[in-house]
Design an enzyme around this catalytic site. Structure first.
Site, short mmCIF file in Angstrom:
data_model
loop_
_atom_site.label_atom_id
_atom_site.label_comp_id
_atom_site.label_asym_id
_atom_site.label_seq_id
_atom_site.Cartn_x
_atom_site.Cartn_y
_atom_site.Cartn_z
N SER B 273 14.63 63.72 20.17
CA SER B 273 15.34 63.90 18.90
C SER B 273 15.25 65.37 18.53
CB SER B 273 14.66 63.04 17.85
OG SER B 273 14.69 63.64 16.58
N ARG B 312 64.75 51.72 26.74
CA ARG B 312 63.61 52.65 26.67
C ARG B 312 63.18 52.76 25.23
NH1 ARG B 312 65.04 57.03 29.61
NH2 ARG B 312 64.64 55.46 31.20
#
Lengths: 454, 454, 454, 454
Positions: B273, B312
């Protein structure tokens, strides 16, 4: 993909929102530097420590790849960054580095800084887009067109009213962004939210740090209370919803068969296809949709990630970083694309009028039915006109002709005292616009007052 | 963010899945080159055209930033790429470039190529992770631990059975990946899916192109049928679900108070840490979760984008590119992180036994109730044992003691002919493992046969 | 909402998928009854116990409201159901009730039973819808219409090809449903997946129970391996994607200005509005979209819920029940609505031809450019035709006229040896359909063979 | 499923939020009645028309199944409802029914009414839950426990601080609900948002209707501007995030091996299992999570549905109804379950202290390192303490013992002037709580002031 200056960055990262790796690194360094200055101010570090750390954080050359490799040991880049930053400052300043902080303090606060800058950029583009919508609303207050519900012609509206609706939605989105911006808060709680390592100075340092960074000071460290992240994401998603609706409308109104609007932009290759020479694709609105359609999934990810365990989440927090970054970038891109979309839009008022007229008055059926209702009752009037409308559509008649050709219809018109001239007036779109003009004025007034107060 | 070689790429882009801008460009060029070779083979271009285009596509230097800027005119990078590629080949080969194709053919096929490579990489990492799980399952077939339901100790299981469950889930995920891989298909339909510009040769070229690229040939061009994209995304999400569950289990079993497993890795800073020196965070499983928690939102985006309009999509297609890329990258990263997670996991069998024993036999309550049931009935036995369990928990007794101390319990034991030795046997976890060993064997056998056939 | 027989059930719960409260209860009772019969067969309960429990489970009157209230004590309805069922059987059969099972075994298996029945219903409706699409594909193989990309007219296609695309997508969806159906598996593992309470008979009982219920037998109990739930949800979402795309296409083709298709149904009020008499809204496709748009979010919820902790999830499991139920119901409703949509669709071939012709040959620009390319090169041909197309659109000319009116265009035509007749042929849509007919045949053949093998 | 009064309604529909079919019908009727009264007030209908419609709407018996069947013709239940309502009023009042409205006006406004009532109910439950959290925060300001990050013990906190975090999150969620509530607005625009059928009275009627219903009057009709729906959903999701985090914490703190909290409730079957007599499952928090985990997917569905086409969406609007209803119900259920969760929670302060002490002072490693830092430097101090912590964990020593046993550690302690008593003080959790007490006071003060102003 969507790397800065790459193949896709103009599509999904247009505009000035800065959320690259370099931006991230600088935001974390800015946070560390502000913390060092704050710690000095609180008397916890030697005079000059803040300036020394700030200098190192501004000018230091940090190896992102190296920090990235080290991040694999600890699960985030902060510990490696702190080691590198510490190494870059004089001994006397070292105890000001990362003082009292935990990794999450740095990353969360950096995210707030990135978000603040992004929101400013986005708001600027939204203001320009809103100005475009306002101009359209004003210019086309009298431009009659077909209102379309469920993609079918319904009753007449004006294009100005359509644009007023776009404007109001953008303004509402901006209002939510403002609120989210005001809630951007410093994160500073230390290892588990108690600031214990700062002794009695903890909350004082937290307050000073908020002030130093120009961020709000929260009631508590918010390590595992992610509501402000969710609110920010929801506000961005709201903007995307507003812009996506506009883009969707434009793709529909630009359809070959409708052709009421066209995107601007005069580059000869704009809207071109790799195969079809005649194509003028609505590129801008398509790309806006390509951005805005991403927001709901990102929002869901952030909402699902809001359940953080105890004093720091084991995974959920990490799951936030990229989605929030993406959401800032995509909203920014959509906003940037929307500016030319709305300020350069071609509007074909003739085509609007022609499309509305093409079905021989059918969009005025409601009006005609309402005129008949006092004489024959609401439902009977609707049924009569529905029958005439069906016949008109089937036989290529106008609605008026079809109604007159129907004995019951003709009788009802007589009973209602509606002559041919009245009927012609009833099917004139310009006479059936209701509150359109008033609504446009309201939208413009609300926009003006908003612009004044923001 | 998560730029290649950057601050976050080790976390969210670990492993060999290649989906950078450069990978994208090469995949598009590979598609164009294969098309040129195919066109030549079909007799539609001069001899040597395929090789010429392939050479240009392999060695040409393409300016990604320039292509990216041009992409803003057309909404995708292909037209600019085609112009640049055409300029890079001799005149005689030029009509082989992009012949018969539309932009979507190139981008969709490139995505299939990227996916195929990614799936190979992911499958390799999953195989290694599965081997790790299989080894744990075999080694710990007799390692007794508490099964936990709703995070409460339930009945005994073995750690081998837990690992067998992990193994089976990974294998199921791999099976889905295999299927998705077999469905990766060439996209080639031209402007609107008819291949009209190729005249009568259209479908022949499509078939040859599929063969050239080693992709499946679909029944029809799939420009607006996105089921295979959805299936691919669902398979990747399934892998994430399997890996996320494993990582979640490890974070839980590694909790300070449980401490039955710990992640491996012996770097001194691993799991550290930035604030707390004692910390050994389960970094690997946390990062896996940081990746896997992203999958559902990306899947939802792709599923919502599957509704493509007519020939499309106007936006939905563009909305697929980044999410699918992200999903490949994140699944790849989770798989890569899972290899050390499963192959280097520390297992503390003593702690497992101790945790199970800590509540004085309560996890054997079901067993004791079952022993009493023939004498007093199922529900009465459950009620008796539930009362004893409550008393045991409240007064710090063992379950056996509490049952014997209850006159009704003692009577029931007598009626059932259960003496103290029988009772002690009933609360021995090793005697209440049911089909655990058999299930482990089944999982290992299924795994072995799968590895044989894949 | 969407209560059985209520205001919304016809919209979001049309068709025969049964997932009401009553269906749930019966599925749980069916599971318990099958378990009792199995337990008897395995020699663990007295002869007749299975029949007794089955009788009670079939005829017993269970108070759903009371079970629901009790469910609040335990978090699920099974314990209360077991108490009630036990009370309803003779003493001798009581030890066959819920023998060896845990609540999750009953609920998960009940869900599999509900899913199996639902999949049968859905597949039947999809078969009917596919037959409708196949009929359209066959009947309209020569019906020329505009292909539309990004909602702009692109090149000609046939409506038969459009319908063939719909067909292929439905068939692909059905294929995934088949696979998901084959993976529906019994859940039976007892308290923590070891079946310890059944002693050495555990796995035997599990196998027999799978056989009794006609479900697959999994390698391991899958309490916390939710891949098969995810696969089921993904398959349902795939069906929704296919049906949503069809519905979207129909709403677009039914637009007032396009009017190429219209929904069938001859009820006079069908498609009506509460306000506008002329309206014939495409109700069927709108409701299909109202159902299918829900699938991605439900899928995401189920995917996010797939991370189950240790031996039983604390929340994630509960979060699955309603979403999976909803997804079955909504997919079923979309499938049911799609049957009339596809079998009764009105197709206006004249309008299709007229719309395609309305822009004076622009959709044939690719064809014309291809004809010019051998003479002037690909890019130059495209540029020439693009210029002519722009002029045609701007001045109301046909593409042929505009090209001839351009000196460079006229010269290129001469160089290419293209006379007026050749040019007219080049702009005839019927001559530019490429592989359309072949693709339709392929789709129909694939459909026929699939129907044969399913 | 989750039918009113059914098997699952206590789990997923607990509390007084009313969103059944009957509630929906009444809300639509209330809207129609208010409209009729408004129309009368505006002089558009005969005196008494409003009262007549109101009477019919209150007492009329409407056949929900019949309306539901008719809804299949028009895509929503309003046209059938209007027919039935019209039939139930005297002729003279008929023209006040549905006057000027379109179906969407009625459904959207009804949703606003349902939401308003639901928000009141939810806020009430949240207030009670917040009071419970506040009481815990106050009572346990001095109850020391381990803070846990990434599920590992980190540094000491107090349980009061944990509860203060819960409180602050609930209060923030309530604040967002307040804002969403204030934005609940009437929907009234007629067929396409112009109110044309009301002639010049349109906007006046709209304003009066808003007043009549006690809802906000929007700038424009919001038929296709769905930001307020999204904001409402986001606010509900925020509440779910807050409650889900609390429930998650409780499941973790209630783990058998941690056992620091336990859910209240003294019913003998509460928390019981259908198999294991000793079980006391944390039913409340598990069910809360079963509700709250649903929110992100529902929010995503609503966000994706926010892209409404032109003047009325073709599908997206329909896709909103159930998800918003579900979100109100599930948030309401989570809030209702959270009241006993927070007001009856058992807290075991002894166990908290014992768990924190179990690792021999490791959670104080940060404190010890900080004490050494002035003498040896920050990083060196961290490395020394990290080494001692590793040794302590490995050899079963306390942190102090391990540090003293290390020559370098002992030397550093000497250099820093830290004797054994100082060291013992450094590892006393009560001396390392930092701003915990201050933060609790801030949270309680913010809560008190909020309660005062709401």
């Amino acid at each position: 993909m969507t790397e800065p200056g790459g193949l896709f960055s103009g599509l999904f990262g247009r505009g000035a929102v800065g959320v690259t790796d370099v931006d991230w690194l600088q935001a974390m360094l800015d946070t560390e530097a502000a913390l060092a200055r704050t710690v000095e101010r609180a008397g916890l570090a030697a005079a000059g420590a803040g300036a020394a750390v700030t200098a190192a954080a501004s000018t230091g050359t940090f190896d992102r790849a190296e920090i990235g490799r080290e991040a694999m040991l600890t699960g985030n880049p902060v510990p490696a960054l702190v080691r590198a930053l510490s190494a870059a400052v004089p001994d006397a300043a070292r105890n000001a580095v990362h003082r009292g902080a935990t990794s999450q303090d740095i990353i969360d606060t950096a995210l707030m800084l990135l978000a603040r800058r992004a929101l400013e950029v986005i708001d600027g583009d939204l203001a320009a887009a809103a100005a475009g919508a306002a101009a359209l609303a004003g210019a086309h207050a009298g431009t009659v067109m077909a209102g379309r519900t469920l993609l079918q012609q319904a009753v007449p509206v004006t294009f100005g009213l359509v644009a007023a609706g776009w404007l109001t939605a953008i303004d509402a989105g901006r209002q939510d962004l403002d609120r989210a911006r005001s809630r951007l808060a410093v994160q500073f709680g230390g290892a588990a939210g108690t600031l214990a390592s700062l002794g009695p100075a903890g909350s004082t340092v937290a307050g000073l740090l908020a002030h130093e960074l120009g961020l709000a000071e929260p009631v508590l460290p918010w390590h595992t209370d992610r509501l402000r992240v969710l609110q920010l994401a929801a506000a961005l998603t709201g903007v995307c919803a507003a812009l996506g609706k506009i883009a969707r409308d434009i793709t529909l109104l630009a359809e070959t068969e409708i052709a009421e609007v066209a995107e601007g932009g005069d580059h000869p290759r704009r809207g071109g296809s790799s195969a079809m020479p005649q194509k003028r694709n609505p590129v801008g609105s398509v790309v806006v949709l390509g951005c805005t359609r991403r927001a709901p999934g990102l929002l869901a990810t952030l909402a699902a990630a809001a359940e953080h365990e105890l004093q720091r989440a084991a995974g959920a927090w990490h799951a936030e970083w990229e989605p929030l970054t993406d959401l800032l970038r995509l909203t920014g891109s959509a906003a940037s694309w929307s500016v030319p979309l709305l300020t350069e839009l071609h509007v074909d008022a003739d085509r609007m009028r022609a499309n509305l007229a093409a079905t021989g008055g059918l969009p005025l059926a409601e009006h005609v039915a309402a005129a008949l209702a006092p004489a024959v009752g609401v439902l009977a009037a609707q049924d009569l006109v529905a029958a005439a409308a069906a016949r008109a559509a089937g036989e290529g008649l106008s609605l008026a002709e079809a109604l007159l050709a129907d004995p019951a219809g003709a009788a009802a018109l007589r009973d209602a005292g509606i002559g041919r001239a009245d009927l012609d007036a009833a099917v004139d779109p310009a006479g059936y616009l209701g509150a359109s003009a008033e609504f446009i004025s309201r939208a413009l007034a609300a926009h003006a007052s908003r612009d004044g107060i923001t």
